[in-house]
Design a protein around this motif. Structure first.
Motif, PDB file in Angstrom:
ATOM      1  N   UNK A  91       0.772  -1.081  -0.041  1.00 46.16           N
ATOM      2  CA  UNK A  91      -0.154   0.145  -0.005  1.00 46.16           C
ATOM      3  C   UNK A  91       0.999   1.260  -0.076  1.00 46.16           C
ATOM      4  N   UNK A  92       2.030   1.270   0.283  1.00 47.00           N
ATOM      5  CA  UNK A  92       3.047   2.220   0.493  1.00 47.00           C
ATOM      6  C   UNK A  92       3.264   2.699  -0.764  1.00 47.00           C
ATOM      7  N   UNK A  93       3.033   1.988  -2.069  1.00 52.42           N
ATOM      8  CA  UNK A  93       3.602   2.205  -3.411  1.00 52.42           C
ATOM      9  C   UNK A  93       2.588   3.571  -3.856  1.00 52.42           C
ATOM     10  N   UNK A  94       1.455   3.439  -3.227  1.00 52.77           N
ATOM     11  CA  UNK A  94       0.389   4.651  -3.644  1.00 52.77           C
ATOM     12  C   UNK A  94       0.593   5.801  -2.683  1.00 52.77           C
ATOM     13  N   UNK A  95       1.167   5.788  -1.443  1.00 54.32           N
ATOM     14  CA  UNK A  95       1.028   6.635  -0.496  1.00 54.32           C
ATOM     15  C   UNK A  95       2.169   7.375  -0.059  1.00 54.32           C
ATOM     16  N   UNK A  96       3.499   6.766  -0.343  1.00 53.45           N
ATOM     17  CA  UNK A  96       4.764   7.170  -0.099  1.00 53.45           C
ATOM     18  C   UNK A  96       5.780   6.199  -0.939  1.00 53.45           C
ATOM     19  N   UNK A  97       6.110   6.252  -2.098  1.00 50.23           N
ATOM     20  CA  UNK A  97       6.988   5.527  -2.633  1.00 50.23           C
ATOM     21  C   UNK A  97       8.365   5.409  -2.213  1.00 50.23           C
ATOM     22  N   UNK A  98       8.746   6.557  -1.522  1.00 52.41           N
ATOM     23  CA  UNK A  98      10.145   6.592  -1.081  1.00 52.41           C
ATOM     24  C   UNK A  98      10.285   5.605   0.095  1.00 52.41           C
ATOM     25  N   UNK A  99       9.418   5.687   0.998  1.00 50.92           N
ATOM     26  CA  UNK A  99       9.338   5.051   2.234  1.00 50.92           C
ATOM     27  C   UNK A  99       9.304   3.567   1.515  1.00 50.92           C
ATOM     28  N   UNK A 100       8.335   2.975   0.510  1.00 48.00           N
ATOM     29  CA  UNK A 100       8.175   1.668  -0.092  1.00 48.00           C
ATOM     30  C   UNK A 100       9.540   1.324  -0.511  1.00 48.00           C
ATOM     31  N   UNK A 101      10.363   2.111  -1.433  1.00 49.13           N
ATOM     32  CA  UNK A 101      11.571   1.596  -2.041  1.00 49.13           C
ATOM     33  C   UNK A 101      12.505   1.302  -0.684  1.00 49.13           C
ATOM     34  N   UNK A 102      12.651   2.153   0.131  1.00 49.59           N
ATOM     35  CA  UNK A 102      13.791   1.863   1.377  1.00 49.59           C
ATOM     36  C   UNK A 102      13.345   0.696   1.983  1.00 49.59           C
ATOM     37  N   UNK A 103      12.149   0.181   2.286  1.00 47.54           N
ATOM     38  CA  UNK A 103      11.714  -0.752   3.023  1.00 47.54           C
ATOM     39  C   UNK A 103      11.790  -1.969   2.010  1.00 47.54           C
ATOM     40  N   UNK A 104      11.314  -1.849   0.850  1.00 50.45           N
ATOM     41  CA  UNK A 104      11.568  -3.027   0.087  1.00 50.45           C
ATOM     42  C   UNK A 104      13.125  -3.450  -0.220  1.00 50.45           C
ATOM     43  N   UNK A 128       0.652   7.066   7.434  1.00 53.64           N
ATOM     44  CA  UNK A 128       0.842   7.089   5.802  1.00 53.64           C
ATOM     45  C   UNK A 128       0.002   6.117   5.434  1.00 53.64           C
ATOM     46  N   UNK A 129      -0.089   5.188   6.161  1.00 58.45           N
ATOM     47  CA  UNK A 129      -1.076   3.927   5.628  1.00 58.45           C
ATOM     48  C   UNK A 129      -1.754   3.290   7.069  1.00 58.45           C
ATOM     49  N   UNK A 130      -2.610   2.630   6.742  1.00 56.59           N
ATOM     50  CA  UNK A 130      -3.421   2.319   8.126  1.00 56.59           C
ATOM     51  C   UNK A 130      -3.535   0.467   7.769  1.00 56.59           C
ATOM     52  N   UNK A 131      -3.704  -0.120   8.902  1.00 64.61           N
ATOM     53  CA  UNK A 131      -3.961  -1.479   9.163  1.00 64.61           C
ATOM     54  C   UNK A 131      -5.469  -1.866   8.945  1.00 64.61           C
ATOM     55  N   UNK A 132      -5.858  -2.771   8.055  1.00 59.84           N
ATOM     56  CA  UNK A 132      -7.353  -3.040   8.026  1.00 59.84           C
ATOM     57  C   UNK A 132      -7.654  -3.840   9.350  1.00 59.84           C
ATOM     58  N   UNK A 133      -6.767  -4.699   9.980  1.00 60.79           N
ATOM     59  CA  UNK A 133      -7.109  -5.066  11.412  1.00 60.79           C
ATOM     60  C   UNK A 133      -7.246  -4.250  12.444  1.00 60.79           C
ATOM     61  N   UNK A 134      -6.500  -2.878  12.374  1.00 58.44           N
ATOM     62  CA  UNK A 134      -6.676  -1.874  13.345  1.00 58.44           C
ATOM     63  C   UNK A 134      -8.131  -1.182  13.085  1.00 58.44           C
ATOM     64  N   UNK A 135      -8.390  -1.041  11.739  1.00 57.20           N
ATOM     65  CA  UNK A 135      -9.974  -0.239  11.497  1.00 57.20           C
ATOM     66  C   UNK A 135     -10.768  -1.328  11.737  1.00 57.20           C
ATOM     67  N   UNK A 136     -10.687  -2.656  11.834  1.00 57.30           N
ATOM     68  CA  UNK A 136     -11.922  -3.336  12.284  1.00 57.30           C
ATOM     69  C   UNK A 136     -11.982  -3.283  13.528  1.00 57.30           C
ATOM     70  N   UNK A 137     -10.885  -3.265  14.255  1.00 59.21           N
ATOM     71  CA  UNK A 137     -11.078  -3.333  15.869  1.00 59.21           C
ATOM     72  C   UNK A 137     -11.613  -1.838  16.246  1.00 59.21           C
ATOM     73  N   UNK A 138     -11.382  -0.929  15.354  1.00 58.38           N
ATOM     74  CA  UNK A 138     -11.549   0.435  15.777  1.00 58.38           C
ATOM     75  C   UNK A 138     -13.103   0.591  15.626  1.00 58.38           C
TER      76      UNK A 138
END
Length: 269
Positions: free
Chosen positions: A141-154, A218-228
């Motif tokens: 999901x970081x590809x759409x929200x923050x490509x720089x963080x995605x590249x470093x994490x990848x 920057x991104x959210x977890x679907x498990x976090x949203x389900x719990x919330x």
């Protein structure tokens, strides 16, 4: 163009390295059983003749492709690494202690939004583990929200996978070399262990970037949203969609008693 090709090269090197290590060990063990060109017959002779027709570079490319296919089958993902680590060394922490504190603090927000000031500890642990299990999807999901963080994490994730896989498959290489050549080769196990530790450090660094991305929203977890949103989903007249209960595919805490294999919650949740 080079920057666009780099991620692909990162994900090619691990399967090829694993395949090359496996092939080299097989060659050490069974290489003498392969007949020479003047002694070959049948299919092996036809392969030798094919090399004369197409040339050695083509044969080398075919062998490299075969090694890549073998390595892609034999390579170990981080989820399998976590299970193997638990079997031989104990529980593998996928994030650093600092990142774990931040992740737990963020998970508590899902309960605080609903007005739960003292949530069940087991449920918090389950939510944190679910978020960790979701790391690959969060990275995507970081590809759409923050490509720089995605590249470093990848990049860090690819480094971790490469180092850990090479460390695992060189362990058997040292044993094969010790049996076929010299017992002194067993000292190479120390190098494999160092490489494994470096790979785990890279994995935690890659996951640490994901944790910071989640905390910074920057991104959210679907498990976090389900719990919330659980209270909204439980109200029959609220008009909100029904959210499925938390699913935990497997646990990295076998002694916590919070979940069972297959994601079924225990009686304490």
């Amino acid at each position: 163009m080079l920057m666009s090709l780099l991620p692909g090269f990162r994900h090619l090197r691990t399967p090829f390295a694993v395949g090359a290590l496996c092939g080299f060990q097989l060659w050490i063990l069974f290489g003498e059983a392969v007949p020479a060109r003047n002694e070959a017959d049948g299919l092996l002779k036809r392969i030798y003749l094919l090399s004369d027709v197409v040339g050695r570079p083509v044969v080398t490319a075919v062998i490299a492709f075969a090694l890549y296919l073998v390595g892609d089958v034999m390579r170990i993902s981080w989820r399998r690494i976590a299970k193997l680590n638990w079997i031989f060394l104990g529980e593998l922490a996928l994030v650093t202690a600092e990142s774990m504190v931040g992740l737990k603090t963020h998970a508590l927000k899902a309960f605080q939004v609903r007005g739960v000031t003292d949530p069940d500890a087991n449920r918090v642990v389950m939510l944190v583990d679910n978020i960790q299990f979701e790391f690959p999807e969060i990275r995507t999901r970081l590809i759409a929200h923050n490509a720089d963080i995605y590249m470093e994490s990848d990049r860090l994730d690819a480094e971790a996978e490469f180092r850990i896989n090479v460390a695992i498959y060189t362990l058997s290489l040292w044993v094969v070399l010790a049996a076929s050549w010299s017992p002194w080769c067993l000292f190479g196990i120390a190098a494999s262990l160092v490489l494994y530790v470096n790979g785990v450090s890279s994995l935690r660094a890659a996951n640490g970037l994901l944790v910071q991305s989640i905390i910074s929203e920057f991104v959210t977890s679907r498990y976090f949203e389900e719990e919330r949103q659980e209270d909204e989903a439980s109200e029959p007249n609220s008009g909100a969609p029904i959210v499925q209960p938390l699913y935990r595919p497997f646990t990295l805490r076998p002694n916590s008693g919070t979940t069972h294999e297959g994601g079924q919650p225990s009686s304490g949740q």
